[in-house]
Scaffold this motif. Sequence first.
Motif, PDB file in Angstrom:
ATOM      1  N   VAL B 147       0.838  -1.199   0.000  1.00  0.00           N
ATOM      2  CA  VAL B 147       0.000   0.000   0.000  1.00  0.00           C
ATOM      3  C   VAL B 147       0.879   1.257   0.000  1.00  0.00           C
ATOM      4  N   GLY B 148       1.980   1.207   0.793  1.00  0.00           N
ATOM      5  CA  GLY B 148       2.900   2.339   0.815  1.00  0.00           C
ATOM      6  C   GLY B 148       3.507   2.596  -0.556  1.00  0.00           C
ATOM      7  N   LEU B 149       3.884   1.500  -1.232  1.00  0.00           N
ATOM      8  CA  LEU B 149       4.479   1.606  -2.563  1.00  0.00           C
ATOM      9  C   LEU B 149       3.509   2.260  -3.536  1.00  0.00           C
ATOM     10  N   LEU B 150       2.250   1.802  -3.471  1.00  0.00           N
ATOM     11  CA  LEU B 150       1.246   2.369  -4.367  1.00  0.00           C
ATOM     12  C   LEU B 150       1.079   3.865  -4.093  1.00  0.00           C
ATOM     13  N   GLY B 151       1.056   4.237  -2.778  1.00  0.00           N
ATOM     14  CA  GLY B 151       0.915   5.641  -2.433  1.00  0.00           C
ATOM     15  C   GLY B 151       2.080   6.460  -2.968  1.00  0.00           C
ATOM     16  N   ALA B 152       3.306   5.921  -2.806  1.00  0.00           N
ATOM     17  CA  ALA B 152       4.491   6.647  -3.273  1.00  0.00           C
ATOM     18  C   ALA B 152       4.448   6.825  -4.780  1.00  0.00           C
ATOM     19  N   LEU B 153       4.053   5.749  -5.487  1.00  0.00           N
ATOM     20  CA  LEU B 153       3.984   5.850  -6.946  1.00  0.00           C
ATOM     21  C   LEU B 153       2.934   6.865  -7.371  1.00  0.00           C
ATOM     22  N   PHE B 154       1.790   6.813  -6.683  1.00  0.00           N
ATOM     23  CA  PHE B 154       0.723   7.750  -7.015  1.00  0.00           C
ATOM     24  C   PHE B 154       1.233   9.180  -6.852  1.00  0.00           C
ATOM     25  N   ALA B 155       1.898   9.440  -5.713  1.00  0.00           N
ATOM     26  CA  ALA B 155       2.416  10.785  -5.466  1.00  0.00           C
ATOM     27  C   ALA B 155       3.439  11.164  -6.540  1.00  0.00           C
ATOM     28  N   PHE B 156       4.289  10.188  -6.887  1.00  0.00           N
ATOM     29  CA  PHE B 156       5.326  10.455  -7.891  1.00  0.00           C
ATOM     30  C   PHE B 156       4.713  10.864  -9.223  1.00  0.00           C
ATOM     31  N   PHE B 157       3.704  10.105  -9.659  1.00  0.00           N
ATOM     32  CA  PHE B 157       3.122  10.409 -10.970  1.00  0.00           C
ATOM     33  C   PHE B 157       2.233  11.643 -10.938  1.00  0.00           C
ATOM     34  N   ARG B 158       1.678  11.927  -9.749  1.00  0.00           N
ATOM     35  CA  ARG B 158       0.690  12.985  -9.672  1.00  0.00           C
ATOM     36  C   ARG B 158       1.351  14.346  -9.416  1.00  0.00           C
ATOM     37  N   PHE B 159       2.407  14.343  -8.587  1.00  0.00           N
ATOM     38  CA  PHE B 159       2.889  15.634  -8.086  1.00  0.00           C
ATOM     39  C   PHE B 159       4.284  16.027  -8.557  1.00  0.00           C
ATOM     40  N   THR B 160       5.045  15.116  -9.164  1.00  0.00           N
ATOM     41  CA  THR B 160       6.393  15.522  -9.579  1.00  0.00           C
ATOM     42  C   THR B 160       6.421  15.790 -11.087  1.00  0.00           C
TER      43      THR B 160
END
Lengths: 349, 301
Positions: B147-160
């Motif tokens: 779940v943490g990995l998915l959250g990190a990926l989501f943040a990466f694709f969404r905010f960077t």
Amino acid sequence: MATTVSSTGTEAGIQNVFAFIRRRWLWLLIAFLALLPIIGGKTGYISNFWFLQLSLMIVYAIAVLGLNLLTGFNGQISLGHGAFFAVGAYTAAILIDQAGWPFWATLPMAAVTCFVAGYLFGLPALRLEGHYLALATFALAVAVPQILKYRHFEGFTNGVQGINIFKADPPFGLPLSSDQWMFLVVLAVAVLMFWIARNLLDSRTGRAMTAIRDHAMAASTMGINVPRYKAVVFGISAIYTGIAGALHAIIFEFVSPDSFRFELSIAILVGAVVGGIASLPGAVIGGVFVQMIEKYADALTKKISAAVHLPLELEPWTIYGIALIVLMYTMPTGIAGGLAALWRRMRRS
Amino acid sequence: MEQLIQQIASGIANGAIYACLALALVMIFVSTDHINFAQGEMAMFSAFLCWQLLDWGLNFWIALPIVVVVSFLIGLSIERVILRPLHGAPVLSVVVVFIGLLAIFHSLAGAIWTHTIKAFPSPFPQVAFAGSGYIGPHQLGMIAVTVGLLGALFAFFRFTPLGLAMRAAAQNPASARLAGVSVDWMLALGWGLAAAIGAVAGTMVAPAVYLEPNMMASILLYGFAGALVGGISSPGGAVAGGFIVGVLENLVAYFGNLLEKITGFYLIGNGEKLTVALIIVITVLTLKPSGLFGHVTVKRV
């Protein structure tokens, strides 16, 4: 005067012979192979072990031809042809072991069951293309040993233990060993199968197959029933690979679920790709390659590891994988395609 | 009933692994339209790397980042060196190259670390907690990591900006290139990320099963099934799909067992795990190829 005439006469004769060989080389080769048991067996130059090896090469050539028909000529990728190989092998083994059929009678039956299996698998596969089809067949290949071990099939398949069958002795008291006899049988079946494949590809059906491969939509506007052809080709391809499986069971005298693991499907694919994916001679090259690798990859890898002083013992699959990738760059049409291209270039220059 | 809850809980735990692997598969599919058949073996290879570091005496939480970075570099270089020349090649060539990669990773792992089964210690502390009768600490840890990995990926694709550039390169390479995005490097980056996610999946799965070169075969198949159920073009869907097939796998075994107990007829059990995956794959592919959360791709003629 007389001497010149006679010399041109022999020259013409030699040329005639060459022309005859060039025209009929395939039949001469087949005749040579068919005479091998008499030449080699009687003089003792070729042992029964080698006849078994040759038979296995031919068997794999038939299996590879099945995949060639599907992937090379119809454009449907299959990573799961080991499944049809298994269906053919088990059909033959069960009929021989439990119903007491003679081995030759199991071949048509293997063809029927494999056609049905291939056709049924081809139906859902119709909607799939490229990577998706590869994925579905990959799943099939991985699941095959488990399906064979399924509890309710155990009465037929004998579960994990597999089935032992016995090689047939040559009929009519022919002075051949059973390995030599089986070699002749396998050769005859292969010649028949390749002949059928060539005629099939030259026919209306064959042109429809390649039309679907090249452009399915254009083919369908030309009035080709794409789904029906695709499913039927899947079935035909399964027949080829299944008959190869049946022959393999007969000459190997044993089937068990773990001989039909994912590696087998990969070996068939590798054979098709190495030989040349849309070529009949390519299937022969591929079959020879598959058996050679199975027999000699171990020794070859050990030699290579020793030659370059690697600190670890390489495994055959490493060479296999590297060979596959390198081949995809250098000869995307396989060895048969590469040789054909080389031949064209040499003739031009 | 208690047994049912236990089955579901352990299904969710297995699902975490499938979800991780499905996520890696989706990363590559979204950026390059390829299905990476070597993904499982790459993850297995990463797990072996991690085992080697642990064997040399490193702490797991130091070894993991090293392995993830190394795997990232391996993935990146595979794309740059091996797949780049195949740009625009027919599907068959690409599939064959993937099979070649699978063979290479599988045999290399066998050659370097031998085929003997190795125990891989769980990085999570063995403590008792509420509900630990249903689910072990390692299982819970796996779920948290996924779940943490998915959250990190989501943040990466969404905010960077880099994530945005990667999405652009995947969705519309031509326009992205005009806007100054280096599409080629974005593809390589996608491969690197997939390999890194696979490394996490590998190190998480290794303690749950034993470490050996064959350990990923069935897991990869379930990873595929998970990616397909969720929709192979959607990262979130892939994670959901992974959990769904994980639970489904255990429920099938559970109800198969129940059926046998009640009627005495054996239909399906633990021995048919791979067959169940095959059925899931084929059913999804034929009935709903876009999966539950994927978007339908429209083909232009």
